[in-house]
Motif scaffolding. Sequence first.
Motif, mmCIF file in Angstrom:
data_model
loop_
_atom_site.group_PDB
_atom_site.id
_atom_site.type_symbol
_atom_site.label_atom_id
_atom_site.label_comp_id
_atom_site.label_asym_id
_atom_site.label_seq_id
_atom_site.Cartn_x
_atom_site.Cartn_y
_atom_site.Cartn_z
ATOM 1 N N HIS A 83 -15.852 -83.600 12.803
ATOM 2 C CA HIS A 83 -15.986 -82.488 11.865
ATOM 3 C C HIS A 83 -17.279 -82.633 11.081
ATOM 4 O O HIS A 83 -17.586 -83.738 10.622
ATOM 5 C CB HIS A 83 -14.790 -82.462 10.907
ATOM 6 C CG HIS A 83 -14.884 -81.377 9.893
ATOM 7 N ND1 HIS A 83 -14.534 -80.069 10.171
ATOM 8 C CD2 HIS A 83 -15.329 -81.395 8.623
ATOM 9 C CE1 HIS A 83 -14.742 -79.343 9.101
ATOM 10 N NE2 HIS A 83 -15.210 -80.107 8.140
ATOM 11 N N PRO A 84 -18.067 -81.593 10.929
ATOM 12 C CA PRO A 84 -17.844 -80.258 11.481
ATOM 13 C C PRO A 84 -18.270 -80.181 12.952
ATOM 14 O O PRO A 84 -18.867 -81.106 13.469
ATOM 15 C CB PRO A 84 -18.756 -79.384 10.618
ATOM 16 C CG PRO A 84 -19.893 -80.286 10.274
ATOM 17 C CD PRO A 84 -19.291 -81.657 10.119
ATOM 18 N N SER A 85 -17.945 -79.103 13.599
ATOM 19 C CA SER A 85 -18.346 -78.930 14.989
ATOM 20 C C SER A 85 -19.789 -78.447 15.079
ATOM 21 O O SER A 85 -20.455 -78.693 16.079
ATOM 22 C CB SER A 85 -17.413 -77.953 15.699
ATOM 23 O OG SER A 85 -17.375 -76.713 15.005
ATOM 24 N N TRP A 86 -20.227 -77.744 14.050
ATOM 25 C CA TRP A 86 -21.638 -77.370 13.999
ATOM 26 C C TRP A 86 -22.041 -77.192 12.547
ATOM 27 O O TRP A 86 -21.225 -76.868 11.690
ATOM 28 C CB TRP A 86 -21.912 -76.112 14.808
ATOM 29 C CG TRP A 86 -21.166 -74.889 14.366
ATOM 30 C CD1 TRP A 86 -19.953 -74.472 14.808
ATOM 31 C CD2 TRP A 86 -21.576 -73.924 13.376
ATOM 32 N NE1 TRP A 86 -19.577 -73.317 14.162
ATOM 33 C CE2 TRP A 86 -20.555 -72.958 13.285
ATOM 34 C CE3 TRP A 86 -22.707 -73.802 12.566
ATOM 35 C CZ2 TRP A 86 -20.633 -71.884 12.421
ATOM 36 C CZ3 TRP A 86 -22.784 -72.721 11.701
ATOM 37 C CH2 TRP A 86 -21.748 -71.778 11.635
ATOM 38 N N VAL A 87 -23.304 -77.428 12.290
ATOM 39 C CA VAL A 87 -23.808 -77.287 10.933
ATOM 40 C C VAL A 87 -25.263 -76.858 10.970
ATOM 41 O O VAL A 87 -26.043 -77.354 11.799
ATOM 42 C CB VAL A 87 -23.615 -78.592 10.131
ATOM 43 C CG1 VAL A 87 -24.322 -79.756 10.805
ATOM 44 C CG2 VAL A 87 -24.070 -78.450 8.703
ATOM 45 N N ILE A 88 -25.584 -75.943 10.092
ATOM 46 C CA ILE A 88 -26.965 -75.503 9.896
ATOM 47 C C ILE A 88 -27.337 -75.849 8.465
ATOM 48 O O ILE A 88 -26.597 -75.514 7.540
ATOM 49 C CB ILE A 88 -27.125 -73.987 10.129
ATOM 50 C CG1 ILE A 88 -26.674 -73.626 11.553
ATOM 51 C CG2 ILE A 88 -28.565 -73.562 9.911
ATOM 52 C CD1 ILE A 88 -26.641 -72.133 11.822
ATOM 53 N N CYS A 89 -28.453 -76.518 8.295
ATOM 54 C CA CYS A 89 -28.833 -76.907 6.943
ATOM 55 C C CYS A 89 -30.339 -76.756 6.752
ATOM 56 O O CYS A 89 -31.093 -76.633 7.720
ATOM 57 C CB CYS A 89 -28.409 -78.342 6.658
ATOM 58 S SG CYS A 89 -29.316 -79.572 7.591
ATOM 59 N N LYS A 90 -30.736 -76.797 5.516
ATOM 60 C CA LYS A 90 -32.151 -76.712 5.195
ATOM 61 C C LYS A 90 -32.781 -78.098 5.272
ATOM 62 O O LYS A 90 -32.114 -79.118 5.033
ATOM 63 C CB LYS A 90 -32.356 -76.142 3.781
ATOM 64 C CG LYS A 90 -31.963 -74.686 3.633
ATOM 65 C CD LYS A 90 -32.251 -74.215 2.210
ATOM 66 C CE LYS A 90 -31.885 -72.747 2.044
ATOM 67 N NZ LYS A 90 -32.153 -72.274 0.644
ATOM 68 N N SER A 91 -34.035 -78.126 5.584
ATOM 69 C CA SER A 91 -34.765 -79.387 5.645
ATOM 70 C C SER A 91 -34.691 -80.093 4.298
ATOM 71 O O SER A 91 -34.832 -79.467 3.243
ATOM 72 C CB SER A 91 -36.219 -79.089 6.023
ATOM 73 O OG SER A 91 -36.933 -80.278 6.235
ATOM 74 N N GLY A 92 -34.432 -81.401 4.333
ATOM 75 C CA GLY A 92 -34.354 -82.176 3.104
ATOM 76 C C GLY A 92 -32.951 -82.456 2.625
ATOM 77 O O GLY A 92 -32.747 -83.341 1.782
ATOM 78 N N THR A 93 -31.992 -81.715 3.147
ATOM 79 C CA THR A 93 -30.607 -81.961 2.731
ATOM 80 C C THR A 93 -29.988 -83.058 3.601
ATOM 81 O O THR A 93 -30.513 -83.415 4.650
ATOM 82 C CB THR A 93 -29.752 -80.695 2.845
ATOM 83 O OG1 THR A 93 -29.765 -80.245 4.220
ATOM 84 C CG2 THR A 93 -30.311 -79.597 1.965
ATOM 85 N N SER A 94 -28.858 -83.578 3.112
ATOM 86 C CA SER A 94 -28.135 -84.607 3.867
ATOM 87 C C SER A 94 -26.877 -84.002 4.470
ATOM 88 O O SER A 94 -26.239 -83.143 3.877
ATOM 89 C CB SER A 94 -27.779 -85.778 2.953
ATOM 90 O OG SER A 94 -28.948 -86.453 2.543
#
Lengths: 111, 115
Positions: free
Chosen positions: B7-18
């Motif tokens: 979990h999660p199966s997919w994730v989109i995040c901004k550069s710089g985040t953990s």
Amino acid sequence: GQQVMQIPQYQHVQEGEDFTTYCNSSTTLSNIQWYKQRPGGHPVFLIQLVKSGEVKKQKRLTFQFGEAKKNSSLHITATQTTDVGTYFCAGRGTGFQKLVFGTGTRLLVSP
Amino acid sequence: GAVVSQHPSWVICKSGTSVKIECRSLDFQATTMFWYRQFPKQSLMLMATSNEGSKATYEQGVEKDKFLINHASLTLSTLTVTSAHPEDSSFYICSARSERGETQYFGPGTRLLVL
């Protein structure tokens, strides 16, 4: 370090044709495992071979472990479109070492 | 067969985040868990091996401060991608093995996209 190569990298066959992928390790293996990964999916365990020269069958799939325990093959008889995916071998060195995945063979089957 | 979840199966995040990814063995005790990374049309590359209660062993070339692994219990391991960058975008897959087993059971994977 241990390297595991597979050939071919890619094969496109017509449904009903046979298919074989070959796996070669740079070092002697204690066992070898085969996995299938469908497009977009994760590897699914197919089988494990342990003994030198071992041959195992699962329906249309035949798995073989070489006498020297450094190579293996997977043969599919009369391929079907459901066989599409990437087939990985994964070898474990002696002494319960980590599993090293082969480079994979991507199979495409046309109806 | 044994079941491993991620979990999660997919994730989109901004550069710089953990980003933290969880791997759970649902019906067996996983003394050892493995984290792999797979780029498109490539093989699985082992990143690290973690044993319950001890520090993870990282493969050569994998930054341990970048990819934090915690195997706090016999059923849970986490991978945290710290300060993620676009080049960290990949398919991350965990697998688990019991104390006496040689078979590794794979989770369904987590697709990470860093924008």
